[in-house]
Design a protein around this motif. Structure first.
Motif, PDB file in Angstrom:
ATOM      1  N   UNK A  16       0.854  -1.193   0.000  1.00 31.11           N
ATOM      2  CA  UNK A  16       0.000   0.000   0.000  1.00 31.11           C
ATOM      3  C   UNK A  16       0.887   1.238   0.000  1.00 31.11           C
ATOM      4  N   UNK A  17       0.452   2.293  -0.680  1.00 32.30           N
ATOM      5  CA  UNK A  17       1.261   3.507  -0.741  1.00 32.30           C
ATOM      6  C   UNK A  17       1.078   4.359   0.516  1.00 32.30           C
ATOM      7  N   UNK A  18       2.067   5.150   0.802  1.00 31.16           N
ATOM      8  CA  UNK A  18       2.008   6.071   1.936  1.00 31.16           C
ATOM      9  C   UNK A  18       0.818   7.018   1.771  1.00 31.16           C
ATOM     10  N   UNK A  54       9.943   9.802   8.271  1.00 29.77           N
ATOM     11  CA  UNK A  54      10.365   9.649   6.882  1.00 29.77           C
ATOM     12  C   UNK A  54      10.356  10.988   6.144  1.00 29.77           C
ATOM     13  N   UNK A  55       9.410  11.842   6.482  1.00 27.42           N
ATOM     14  CA  UNK A  55       9.282  13.140   5.812  1.00 27.42           C
ATOM     15  C   UNK A  55      10.323  14.121   6.320  1.00 27.42           C
ATOM     16  N   UNK A  77       7.516  18.993  -0.005  1.00 27.86           N
ATOM     17  CA  UNK A  77       8.439  18.390  -0.968  1.00 27.86           C
ATOM     18  C   UNK A  77       8.808  16.966  -0.551  1.00 27.86           C
ATOM     19  N   UNK A  78       9.156  16.783   0.717  1.00 27.80           N
ATOM     20  CA  UNK A  78       9.552  15.458   1.193  1.00 27.80           C
ATOM     21  C   UNK A  78       8.391  14.471   1.184  1.00 27.80           C
ATOM     22  N   UNK A  79       7.210  14.939   1.557  1.00 27.91           N
ATOM     23  CA  UNK A  79       6.044  14.057   1.521  1.00 27.91           C
ATOM     24  C   UNK A  79       5.740  13.641   0.091  1.00 27.91           C
ATOM     25  N   UNK A  80       5.877  14.568  -0.823  1.00 27.64           N
ATOM     26  CA  UNK A  80       5.642  14.246  -2.227  1.00 27.64           C
ATOM     27  C   UNK A  80       6.625  13.193  -2.743  1.00 27.64           C
ATOM     28  N   UNK A  84       4.189   7.868  -3.006  1.00 33.81           N
ATOM     29  CA  UNK A  84       3.905   6.709  -3.852  1.00 33.81           C
ATOM     30  C   UNK A  84       4.722   5.481  -3.467  1.00 33.81           C
ATOM     31  N   UNK A  85       5.525   5.599  -2.428  1.00 32.88           N
ATOM     32  CA  UNK A  85       6.347   4.466  -1.991  1.00 32.88           C
ATOM     33  C   UNK A  85       5.522   3.519  -1.130  1.00 32.88           C
ATOM     34  N   UNK A  86       5.913   2.251  -1.094  1.00 35.76           N
ATOM     35  CA  UNK A  86       5.147   1.279  -0.306  1.00 35.76           C
ATOM     36  C   UNK A  86       5.408   1.410   1.198  1.00 35.76           C
TER      37      UNK A  86
END
Length: 146
Positions: A16-18, A54-55, A77-80, A84-86
């Protein structure tokens, strides 16, 4: 434990994506969700703090500095970059879980020692049957004391 836990089977799979996890957590007012395999075995946990880390790497250590003010554009920017990462890249694994027959004080102790708000509750086969959070425990203790 079965009388205290929430029989909420809201969970995500490791692929599932973030972005989707954030939507699920936001729409259901959850601070985190278990990550499960196809057969509903709990293999990890993803929480809001995992995503924040992570962000904004180093965010929690920087909070101790009064001079640290996060740049909102950097956050976006970091969240973007990770949306789409798992989930598998950011989840805590192995997950902290308790059996549905666990003692309430044991669960409270695990939460305190591991500094977690939510713990997945599993059956004898490791399959998700619900979750328990700190408020569930406090409410159960208050009700038993009155």
């Amino acid at each position: 434990m079965s009388d205290v836990m929430v029989r909420d089977l809201t969970a995500v799979t490791p692929d599932e994506t973030i972005e989707n996890v954030l939507k699920i957590m936001s729409s259901q007012l959850l601070s985190g969700v278990p990550v499960v395999s196809e057969d509903m075995r709990v293999i990890g946990f993803i929480g809001e703090d995992d995503i924040v880390k992570a962000v904004v790497p180093g965010y929690f250590s920087l909070l101790q500095s009064a001079s640290f003010l996060p740049d909102i554009n950097q956050l976006f920017k970091n969240l973007n970059l990770i949306k789409d990462k798992p989930v598998s890249q950011f989840m805590r694994s192995p997950a902290l879980v308790v059996n549905e027959n666990a003692n309430l004080m044991h669960v409270a102790d695990l939460m305190i020692k591991n500094n977690v708000r939510v713990i997945a509750v599993v059956d004898d086969f490791g399959r998700l049957v619900g979750v328990v959070n700190r408020m569930n425990i406090l409410q159960a203790v208050a009700e038993r004391g009155t």
